[in-house]
Design an enzyme around this catalytic site. Structure first.
Site, mmCIF file in Angstrom:
data_model
loop_
_atom_site.group_PDB
_atom_site.id
_atom_site.type_symbol
_atom_site.label_atom_id
_atom_site.label_comp_id
_atom_site.label_asym_id
_atom_site.label_seq_id
_atom_site.Cartn_x
_atom_site.Cartn_y
_atom_site.Cartn_z
ATOM 1 N N HIS A 57 38.032 -22.351 -13.870
ATOM 2 C CA HIS A 57 36.687 -21.784 -13.708
ATOM 3 C C HIS A 57 35.673 -22.746 -14.321
ATOM 4 C CE1 HIS A 57 34.166 -17.918 -13.346
ATOM 5 N NE2 HIS A 57 33.337 -18.855 -13.763
ATOM 6 N N ASN A 64 27.739 -28.138 -12.004
ATOM 7 C CA ASN A 64 26.469 -28.460 -12.673
ATOM 8 C C ASN A 64 26.412 -27.943 -14.106
ATOM 9 O OD1 ASN A 64 24.706 -29.865 -10.576
ATOM 10 N ND2 ASN A 64 25.474 -28.109 -9.434
ATOM 11 N N HIS A 104 19.593 -28.488 -11.943
ATOM 12 C CA HIS A 104 19.467 -28.748 -10.497
ATOM 13 C C HIS A 104 18.345 -29.747 -10.196
ATOM 14 C CE1 HIS A 104 21.644 -24.784 -9.234
ATOM 15 N NE2 HIS A 104 22.458 -25.730 -9.648
ATOM 16 N N SER A 161 31.224 -25.307 -6.863
ATOM 17 C CA SER A 161 29.787 -25.560 -6.796
ATOM 18 C C SER A 161 29.224 -25.024 -5.485
ATOM 19 C CB SER A 161 29.504 -27.063 -6.902
ATOM 20 O OG SER A 161 28.131 -27.289 -7.144
ATOM 21 N N PRO A 218 27.002 -25.570 -2.371
ATOM 22 C CA PRO A 218 26.384 -26.693 -1.655
ATOM 23 C C PRO A 218 24.864 -26.482 -1.575
ATOM 24 C CG PRO A 218 28.225 -25.755 -0.410
ATOM 25 C CD PRO A 218 27.941 -24.815 -1.535
ATOM 26 N N ARG A 219 24.117 -27.522 -1.948
ATOM 27 C CA ARG A 219 22.659 -27.409 -1.920
ATOM 28 C C ARG A 219 22.068 -28.446 -0.977
ATOM 29 N NH1 ARG A 219 22.519 -28.647 -7.267
ATOM 30 N NH2 ARG A 219 20.611 -29.824 -7.003
ATOM 31 N N ASP A 232 26.468 -18.408 -3.305
ATOM 32 C CA ASP A 232 25.535 -17.848 -4.283
ATOM 33 C C ASP A 232 25.103 -16.479 -3.760
ATOM 34 O OD1 ASP A 232 23.353 -17.094 -5.816
ATOM 35 O OD2 ASP A 232 22.686 -19.161 -6.123
ATOM 36 N N GLU A 236 30.491 -8.876 -14.268
ATOM 37 C CA GLU A 236 29.933 -9.696 -15.358
ATOM 38 C C GLU A 236 28.942 -8.886 -16.178
ATOM 39 O OE1 GLU A 236 28.818 -14.083 -15.018
ATOM 40 O OE2 GLU A 236 28.831 -13.439 -12.932
ATOM 41 N N ASP A 293 31.158 -23.277 -18.152
ATOM 42 C CA ASP A 293 30.136 -24.328 -18.099
ATOM 43 C C ASP A 293 30.211 -25.121 -19.398
ATOM 44 O OD1 ASP A 293 28.553 -23.416 -15.614
ATOM 45 O OD2 ASP A 293 28.606 -21.609 -16.830
#
Length: 347
Positions: free
Chosen positions: A17, A21, A67, A99, A101-102, A141, A204, A287
């Site tokens: 996990h 970024n 970002h 991640s 995709p952006r 997302d 969460e 992260d």
């Protein structure tokens, strides 16, 4: 380094996990900031240091800053190769990066080239002989709704077929207070039917029980966090029963949950609940850059908080191999690697 710290460092580990970024280290952020001085970004805006806490909202603000720093193929390639090398240096032998995709109109980055660049970084590290097996999960997302989720699944399916086994699954993530998972079920079902594995962030925040109950019917292959699933924290036994019945492993990220204030302290972390049940639970970082940690540290924390011996910790790390999304042959290779290292590490 004391003997204990050396043990956790040398312990072979599986990381399942890790958001790309959010895993960017201080050193890499330094390089990105120097490339883009006009953004006036400071380090304190990209990480949550020792002893600091942030609300979940504030944590998501940190990602927005990162970002801005990572908006070209060149940035992504550097970030991904740095992250992979750092995980390898920390004794991680198998890594699944994830991640969303952006696309960036200004730099010509597309969602497809985003994924291609991450794959390129994985291949590059492999060619360099970095001792780590890396796979990729394409992330949906949740805030972007049904249509974008469907496009993301299509992209993931394409890469599952063309990436030589590097794209293995799909992640559902993003701000848990936005959107509802029920709108994403058709996309997730489509992904599952095509052979992609599913790792879904579930419960969460406390208000997600109904959504978790729905999504568990798919069922997913792994659960991210699952902080509020169990009855002791306002979850329900029927939801827990679904997790147990389908034997769905949990990806547990201690420091992330404590610093993001969804768990009051390490000793109150839900790792204890699932571990005592003997349920598959994999220690992860979430992260490592944002929360200033690494996987050795997370294992060390879990062991010292819940009084796990070195042997029990080794077993925890070894069992994580069963939960990976790569094929059985890869699991066998990893088990062999653990066997080869056992006598040296568990002295």
């Amino acid at each position: 380094m004391d003997d204990d710290a050396v043990f956790y460092q040398e312990l072979p580990k599986v990381e399942l996990h890790a958001h790309l970024n959010g895993s960017v280290s201080f050193q890499t952020i330094e390089k990105l900031i120097s490339r883009k001085p006009h953004l006036n970004i400071e380090h304190s805006m990209t990480a949550i240091g020792k002893g600091q806490r942030r609300t979940l909202d504030e944590c998501f603000e940190v990602f927005k800053v990162i970002h801005k720093l990572v908006d070209t193929e060149e940035d992504i390639l550097m970030v991904a190769t740095d992250v992979i090398r750092e995980f390898a240096a920390d004794g991680v032998k198998y890594l699944e990066l994830r991640s969303t995709p952006r696309e960036e109109k200004d730099t010509g980055l597309t969602k497809r080239s985003y994924v291609e660049t991450v794959i390129k970084a994985i291949q590059q590290c492999k060619e360099e002989g970095v001792d780590i097996d890396v796979r990729f999960l394409v992330a949906i997302d949740r805030r972007n709704g049904t249509e974008v989720a469907m496009e993301t699944v299509k992209l993931a399916e394409d890469f599952m077929l063309s990436s030589d086994g590097l794209v293995v699954g799909l992640d559902l993530s993003g701000d848990p207070t936005v959107g509802h998972g029920k709108y994403l079920i058709p996309a997730l079902q489509k992904a599952k039917n095509s052979g992609l594995k599913l790792s879904l962030h579930l419960s969460e925040v406390p208000s997600q029980l109904e959504e978790s109950d729905l999504l568990l019917n798919l069922p997913p292959d792994r659960i991210g966090h699952g902080t509020f699933l169990h009855p002791e924290v306002g979850g329900s036994q029927s939801v827990v029963d679904k997790v147990l019945k389908n034997n769905i492993p949990l990806e547990l990220c201690l420091t992330s949950n404590v610093k993001g204030q969804t768990v009051p302290s390490y000793s109150k972390h839900h790792f204890k609940y699932w571990y005592q049940l003997g349920h598959p639970s994999v220690i992860c970082t979430d992260d490592k850059g944002v929360f200033c940690t690494d996987l050795s540290q997370e294992y060390h924390l879990a062991a010292s908080t819940f009084s796990l011996s070195h042997k029990a910790t080794w077993k925890l790390s070894h069992q994580a191999i069963d939960c990976i999304f790569a094929p059985e042959a890869v699991k066998e290779q990893l088990r062999q690697k653990w066997n080869d290292l056992e006598s040296r590490v568990l002295k």
